[in-house]
Design an enzyme around this catalytic site. Structure first.
Site, short mmCIF file in Angstrom:
data_model
loop_
_atom_site.label_atom_id
_atom_site.label_comp_id
_atom_site.label_asym_id
_atom_site.label_seq_id
_atom_site.Cartn_x
_atom_site.Cartn_y
_atom_site.Cartn_z
N ASP A 98 -11.76 -52.80 73.18
CA ASP A 98 -12.15 -52.64 74.58
C ASP A 98 -13.17 -53.74 74.91
OD1 ASP A 98 -12.14 -49.54 76.35
OD2 ASP A 98 -12.73 -51.50 77.16
N ASP A 200 -12.20 -53.88 80.51
CA ASP A 200 -12.86 -52.94 81.39
C ASP A 200 -13.12 -53.57 82.76
OD1 ASP A 200 -15.95 -51.44 81.91
OD2 ASP A 200 -14.15 -50.28 81.45
N GLU A 242 -8.07 -53.40 83.30
CA GLU A 242 -8.28 -52.23 84.16
C GLU A 242 -8.63 -52.77 85.54
OE1 GLU A 242 -11.13 -48.23 84.41
OE2 GLU A 242 -11.96 -50.17 83.81
N HIS A 316 -9.47 -41.81 79.26
CA HIS A 316 -10.78 -41.18 78.97
C HIS A 316 -11.61 -40.97 80.24
CE1 HIS A 316 -11.52 -45.36 79.49
NE2 HIS A 316 -12.82 -45.14 79.59
N ASP A 317 -11.12 -41.47 81.39
CA ASP A 317 -11.80 -41.30 82.68
C ASP A 317 -11.08 -40.30 83.58
OD1 ASP A 317 -12.46 -44.87 83.02
OD2 ASP A 317 -13.71 -43.28 82.16
O1 TEU Z 1 -14.03 -47.32 84.44
C1 TEU Z 1 -14.10 -47.88 85.69
C2 TEU Z 1 -14.25 -46.87 86.75
O2 TEU Z 1 -14.40 -47.24 87.84
C3 TEU Z 1 -14.15 -45.45 86.45
O3 TEU Z 1 -14.97 -45.08 85.50
C4 TEU Z 1 -14.55 -44.70 87.63
O4 TEU Z 1 -15.71 -44.11 87.40
C5 TEU Z 1 -13.64 -43.70 88.14
O5 TEU Z 1 -14.33 -42.70 88.74
C6 TEU Z 1 -12.72 -43.12 87.14
O6 TEU Z 1 -12.53 -41.80 87.20
C7 TEU Z 1 -14.38 -48.19 83.37
C8 TEU Z 1 -14.34 -47.38 82.09
O7 TEU Z 1 -13.02 -46.95 81.88
C9 TEU Z 1 -15.31 -46.24 82.24
O8 TEU Z 1 -15.25 -45.34 81.16
C10 TEU Z 1 -16.70 -46.82 82.37
O9 TEU Z 1 -17.60 -45.79 82.64
C11 TEU Z 1 -16.75 -47.83 83.49
O10 TEU Z 1 -15.66 -48.74 83.52
C12 TEU Z 1 -17.97 -48.71 83.32
O11 TEU Z 1 -17.83 -49.48 82.16
#
Ligand code: TEU
Ligand code: CA
Length: 546
Positions: A98, A200, A242, A316-317
């Site tokens: 990542d 990311d 992403e 994971h989000d």
């Molecule tokens: O995520 C980007 C992001 O915009 C999402 O986390 C966002 O918060 C959205 O609400 C998703 O449900 C990436 C990573 O995947 C995330 O885990 C990190 O927190 C974020 O970037 C910051 O690095």
């Protein structure tokens, strides 16, 4: 289209903190992942997307990196990381690291140096602005994690930008020294034998701060091409960016073969479409098939002959796939299998998020104290301060909170689901006694074996990888069906996206379709007819005889 080694591969995403704890501290780790490589080899996946394991104060569970080339103590050591890369490769599994370079941790040496003085050589690695006339933040840009996107550095009286938490200061990608440092770091990881990178929020690195253009800034694609040429472009690596802002047009810029940028991007249209315009993910709209089909068809069609799609229901989000798009109750198993067949029979690279292969569901912790995710915790307090009720916000967190995906993996029905021998960093979903890998391995008709079969079919049938996508029964309100075709070979994929028994009238031109049923979640269907009586969430893929 030039064929790539990874075109028929399936990716398995691991969230290390919640995958497997090997040393009894309640936190998943690298040795825990190594201990499960045989399980992943048996599933048939060839790529692992490994969420961050780098040194980090864990303000955002590792997406706040303080050393890109050291491993967080709670996850293990660099030697263990190198063992994971080697042992995975022995099983023909390649690791995607990542790459989190839109921001660093505020404990990264670059930022610590930058704070020392305005003329510190690392000051310009970050984005600083003078206060507004009222001494407040330079503008009203809001962080994704709530509050202002600017934080004041008392010592210099200047503000620094952070699109995420204030402990995740944004890097200044207008600074070529940042490019050099990041490219060199990436090349050192590539030299360790990894298979590529998941990147990311890559759509944010080209930001034009003063115009508040954060995504898709004018230099974005130039920066990505420079990165490509300086690092992974020199080899046959897999890169997935992403890009929450991506449109199909953007995806063609990112993943067009002649573009020298990325292999593919994660776009989120099929996720965002069920978010409320105003409250966003904290107030989700009910799943509705017609608009869902329209979005999937849009992306399948737009990248039909150019570019390449990523395919995922969760990560994971995001909430768990079967909870968001299927049924957690009586039809959890058939709906989870339907979602597997549907995703893996689309054109692009499928991603399986840990636990999806056994049908893990969302969790509903009663109190906010059981939650760990900085986004959910921050936004809970921000929105309650804005007058939203506790119950309403808990509904939002239950539906779309990121901890839904982060409860420990269910390995068996022993205490803590066999994830750890002590109290885990976040509570286990109480349904682990029913839903776990051991039970799935023991049940020949389980979701797990369905995923294993689907992954294997992808290696056997090129029509699943390169076949054109043609929707059929387009206007049906409950069925999502399409045909993949390649060199005269046709595969019908038909999915009942509801818990209803359906009587499906088959159009005359399809009634005599028959052949080999490659996969189904009820009795195999090797021929159509005038009418089909479909079971709840029934799904099958029929290789139509010539
Ligand atoms: O995520 C980007 C992001 O915009 C999402 O986390 C966002 O918060 C959205 O609400 C998703 O449900 C990436 C990573 O995947 C995330 O885990 C990190 O927190 C974020 O970037 C910051 O690095
Ligand atoms: Ca551990």
């Amino acid at each position: 289209m030039e064929k790539k080694w990874w075109h028929n591969a399936v990716v398995y995403q691991i969230y290390p903190r919640s995958f497997m704890d090997s040393n009894g501290d309640g936190i998943g780790d690298i040795n825990g992942i190594i201990s499960k490589l045989d399980y992943l080899q048996q599933l048939g996946i060839n790529l692992i997307w490994l969420s961050p394991v780098y040194r980090s104060p864990m303000d955002d569970n590792g997406y706040d990196i303080s050393d890109y080339e050291d491993i967080a103590a709670e996850f293990g050591t660099m030697a263990q990381m190198e063992t994971l890369i080697a042992q995975a490769k022995q099983r023909d599994i390649h690791i995607l690291m990542d790459l989190v370079v839109n921001h660093t941790s505020d404990e990264h040496p670059w930022f610590i140096e930058a704070l020392k003085s305005k003329d510190n050589p690392y000051r310009d690695f970050y984005i600083w602005r003078k206060p507004a006339a009222d001494g407040g933040p330079p503008n009203d840009f809001r962080s994704y994690f709530g509050g202002s996107g600017w934080a004041l550095d008392e010592a210099s009286g200047e503000y620094y930008l952070h699109q995420f938490s204030k402990r995740q200061p944004d890097l200044n990608w207008d600074n070529p020294r940042v490019h050099d440092e990041v490219h060199a770091m990436m090349n050192r990881w590539l030299a360790k034998g990894i298979g590529g990178f998941r990147m990311d929020v890559i759509d944010l690195i080209g930001k034009e701060v003063d115009k508040q253009i954060m995504a898709n800034g004018k230099n974005l694609h130039l920066l990505i091409r420079q990165m490509n040429r300086a690092t992974f472009g020199k080899g046959d690596y897999v890169t997935v960016g992403e890009a929450w802002s991506a449109t199909p047009e953007d995806a063609l810029l990112y993943s067009g073969a002649e573009r020298e940028e990325l292999s593919m991007v994660f776009q989120f249209d099929h996720i965002k479409q069920f978010w409320d315009e105003h409250a966003g993910k904290w107030c989700s709209k009910p799943f509705e098939l017609a608009s869902f089909k329209a979005v999937i068809e849009k992306w399948q069609t737009a990248l039909a002959h150019q570019g390449w799609n990523s395919l995922f229901w969760s990560n994971h989000d995001l909430p768990r796939a079967v909870s968001k798009f299927g049924d957690e109750g009586a039809f959890r198993v058939p709906s989870a299998k339907m979602l597997a067949t549907a995703l893996h029979c689309l054109k692009g690279t499928p991603y399986i998020y840990q636990g999806e292969e056994i049908g893990m569901t969302n969790v509903r912790f009663e109190t906010i104290d059981d939650y760990r995710d900085i986004e959910s915790l921050n936004l809970y307090h921000v929105r309650l301060a804005e007058g939203v009720s506790h119950d309403e916000m808990m509904l939002g967190i239950h539906a779309n909170g990121r901890d839904n995906a982060r409860t420990p993996m269910h390995w068996d029905d022993s205490p803590n689901a066999g994830f750890t021998t002590v109290k885990p960093w976040i509570a286990v979903n109480p349904n682990y006694r029913e839903i776990n890998v051991a039970a799935a391995l023991a049940e020949p008709d389980s979701i797990l074996w369905h995923y294993q079969k689907m992954v294997a079919l992808r290696k056997q049938y090129p029509v699943l990888v390169y076949g054109d996508f043609q929707p059929v029964l387009r206007d049906h309100p409950q069925v999502f069906a399409w045909v993949r075709s390649l060199d005269g070979e046709r595969l019908l994929v038909l999915n009942n996206f509801t818990a209803e028994h359906l009587t499906l009238d088959i159009p005359p031109e399809m009634q005599n379709w028959h052949g080999e049923c490659l996969i189904s979640n009820y009795a195999p269907r090797d021929q159509l007819a005038v009418r089909l009586e479909l079971q709840p969430y029934e799904s099958f893929a029929l290789l139509i005889g010539r």
